[in-house]
Design a protein around this motif. Sequence first.
Motif, mmCIF file in Angstrom:
data_model
loop_
_atom_site.group_PDB
_atom_site.id
_atom_site.type_symbol
_atom_site.label_atom_id
_atom_site.label_comp_id
_atom_site.label_asym_id
_atom_site.label_seq_id
_atom_site.Cartn_x
_atom_site.Cartn_y
_atom_site.Cartn_z
ATOM 1 N N LYS A 1 -0.460 -11.886 -14.754
ATOM 2 C CA LYS A 1 0.711 -11.691 -13.903
ATOM 3 C C LYS A 1 1.449 -10.439 -14.357
ATOM 4 N N LEU B 1 -1.611 -1.232 -1.298
ATOM 5 C CA LEU B 1 -1.919 -2.425 -2.085
ATOM 6 C C LEU B 1 -1.533 -3.692 -1.341
ATOM 7 N N PHE B 2 -0.518 -3.606 -0.469
ATOM 8 C CA PHE B 2 -0.163 -4.776 0.332
ATOM 9 C C PHE B 2 -1.323 -5.154 1.250
ATOM 10 N N TYR C 1 -3.690 -6.950 -0.801
ATOM 11 C CA TYR C 1 -3.150 -8.285 -1.078
ATOM 12 C C TYR C 1 -3.420 -9.236 0.092
ATOM 13 N N GLY D 1 -6.720 -10.633 -0.017
ATOM 14 C CA GLY D 1 -6.966 -11.410 -1.228
ATOM 15 C C GLY D 1 -7.601 -10.648 -2.371
ATOM 16 N N VAL E 1 -6.036 -8.357 -4.455
ATOM 17 C CA VAL E 1 -5.130 -8.170 -5.588
ATOM 18 C C VAL E 1 -3.980 -9.160 -5.482
ATOM 19 N N GLY E 2 -3.213 -9.274 -6.545
ATOM 20 C CA GLY E 2 -2.047 -10.144 -6.554
ATOM 21 C C GLY E 2 -0.781 -9.395 -6.159
ATOM 22 N N ALA E 3 0.272 -10.162 -5.924
ATOM 23 C CA ALA E 3 1.552 -9.579 -5.500
ATOM 24 C C ALA E 3 2.134 -8.658 -6.572
ATOM 25 N N ASP F 1 0.504 -6.686 -8.508
ATOM 26 C CA ASP F 1 -0.186 -5.394 -8.387
ATOM 27 C C ASP F 1 0.417 -4.552 -7.267
ATOM 28 N N VAL F 2 0.811 -5.217 -6.179
ATOM 29 C CA VAL F 2 1.425 -4.502 -5.054
ATOM 30 C C VAL F 2 2.707 -3.823 -5.519
ATOM 31 N N LYS G 1 -12.695 -13.040 -10.932
ATOM 32 C CA LYS G 1 -11.333 -12.565 -11.168
ATOM 33 C C LYS G 1 -11.250 -11.908 -12.535
#
Length: 168
Positions: free
Chosen positions: A24, A64-65, A68, A71, A73-75, A77-78, A148
């Motif tokens: 995270k 990056l959004f 996201y 699926g 990358v994670g939020a 990372d955005v 992952k």
Amino acid sequence: MGWFYVICGIYLLVAFVTDIRSMKIPNRLTLPVTAMGVLAHLAWGGWGGMWFSLAGFAVGFGMLFLMYVIGAVGAGDVKLFGGIGAWTGFTFGIHVIIYSILYAGLIGLVILLFRKDASQRIRTMMFNIFSFFKLGSLKLVSHEKTLKFPFMLAVLPGFVSSWIYMFG
């Protein structure tokens, strides 16, 4: 303006440590650093500096959004890439994204090749690609357990490669 890249590099090192430890990247890191990037550019370069920073934020956050949404990358990372863009601008931000995606693909391939179920995953991937070209349908979401790893494993070398390409 070179110190903007140094500050961004420190930001990425802190994000790297947190992502490796917990998978995270916390808001308490990304949000203030992003705001400081915009404010630093405003203070250093006036309105032009602020627009430079906001354009970088927009490309980093926006691209990056999209990743996201599918699926990839994670939020965290955005928001991280929004911060990278806020400190380094549009062009450098795009370079970091491209290099990071290339490194992530390489890391994913290495992980895939060393897994027990590598041959099954490769067959499934090839079938999905064949189905796309033959039938026009691509199964984007698989019910298999996905591979992952912390995206920062790709972002840090992506940042360094971008710096070398642009300034080295």
